[in-house]
Enzyme design. Structure first.
Site, PDB file in Angstrom:
ATOM      1  N   ALA A 171      39.134  35.438  34.060  1.00 34.29           N
ATOM      2  CA  ALA A 171      38.093  34.734  34.579  1.00 34.29           C
ATOM      3  C   ALA A 171      38.269  33.154  34.472  1.00 34.29           C
ATOM      4  O   ALA A 171      38.063  32.463  35.326  1.00 34.29           O
ATOM      5  CB  ALA A 171      36.598  35.103  34.281  1.00 34.29           C
ATOM      6  N   LEU A 226      38.756  42.451  34.649  1.00 42.03           N
ATOM      7  CA  LEU A 226      38.230  41.419  34.796  1.00 42.03           C
ATOM      8  C   LEU A 226      37.547  41.100  33.314  1.00 42.03           C
ATOM      9  O   LEU A 226      36.754  41.698  33.304  1.00 42.03           O
ATOM     10  CB  LEU A 226      37.462  40.922  36.081  1.00 42.03           C
ATOM     11  CG  LEU A 226      36.979  39.518  36.013  1.00 42.03           C
ATOM     12  CD1 LEU A 226      38.165  38.723  36.143  1.00 42.03           C
ATOM     13  CD2 LEU A 226      36.053  39.475  37.527  1.00 42.03           C
ATOM     14  N   HIS A 227      37.963  40.029  32.688  1.00 38.61           N
ATOM     15  CA  HIS A 227      37.547  39.700  31.534  1.00 38.61           C
ATOM     16  C   HIS A 227      37.531  38.155  31.228  1.00 38.61           C
ATOM     17  O   HIS A 227      38.151  37.532  32.215  1.00 38.61           O
ATOM     18  CB  HIS A 227      38.008  40.443  30.141  1.00 38.61           C
ATOM     19  CG  HIS A 227      39.576  40.235  30.209  1.00 38.61           C
ATOM     20  ND1 HIS A 227      40.129  39.164  29.454  1.00 38.61           N
ATOM     21  CD2 HIS A 227      40.593  40.970  30.791  1.00 38.61           C
ATOM     22  CE1 HIS A 227      41.359  39.393  29.647  1.00 38.61           C
ATOM     23  NE2 HIS A 227      41.799  40.335  30.525  1.00 38.61           N
ATOM     24  N   GLY A 228      37.150  37.741  30.238  1.00 40.23           N
ATOM     25  CA  GLY A 228      37.066  36.099  30.025  1.00 40.23           C
ATOM     26  C   GLY A 228      38.431  35.321  30.268  1.00 40.23           C
ATOM     27  O   GLY A 228      38.284  34.363  31.114  1.00 40.23           O
TER      28      GLY A 228
END
Length: 157
Positions: free
Chosen positions: A19, A14-16
């Protein structure tokens, strides 16, 4: 059963981008990070929770637990973004009964044992077998935004 809107394979989990973009576009109810190692790592769990979009439930659980909750009636109809670190973990979920139609491959990190097939995807020869299986099962398989990479991999078999 869970309604998996997308199964994403990405060594970053999960990263920018996940997200902000995937969660919004897919209109999901929750994010499930399925990883045996991350579920046991308090620091990584904290970092993933911090990257979660505000107001969206995010769970970090071992692979077998995802398979178990998939059979739990309390989760029927839940729209889920399912994140895993490797094609091997994706296959474990699929063989465990998780129904998916779309698989997206994000970044798969490089080391000296792997071959770069794009700017963000590095694979060992063994990994090509997993993708061949996904293709043979007629999953919609996309590498990030680059459909041309699927054709490049398919040509290797």
């Amino acid at each position: 059963m869970l309604q998996v809107q997308l199964l994403r394979i990405d060594s970053r989990l999960l990263h920018g981008q996940v997200a902000t973009n995937w969660a919004r576009v897919l209109k999901i109810d929750r994010i499930i990070v399925a990883s045996d190692s991350v579920a046991q790592d308090a620091i990584r769990k904290t970092l993933i929770k911090q990257a979660s979009p505000p107001g969206l439930r995010t769970h970090i659980v071992p692979i077998q637990k995802v398979i178990r909750i998939n059979q739990d009636a309390r989760f029927d109809g839940e729209k889920v973004l399912l994140l895993v670190e490797s094609p091997q973990d994706a296959l474990r979920l699929i063989l465990g009964g998780i129904e998916v139609s779309r698989i997206n491959i994000g970044s798969l990190s490089f080391d000296n044992s792997k071959k770069m097939i794009s700017d963000t995807v590095a694979l060992v020869n063994e990994t090509f077998r997993f993708f061949n299986f996904f293709i043979s099962m007629e999953f919609s398989l996309r590498f990030g935004k680059y459909q041309a990479i699927v054709r490049k991999i398919s040509g290797r078999f």
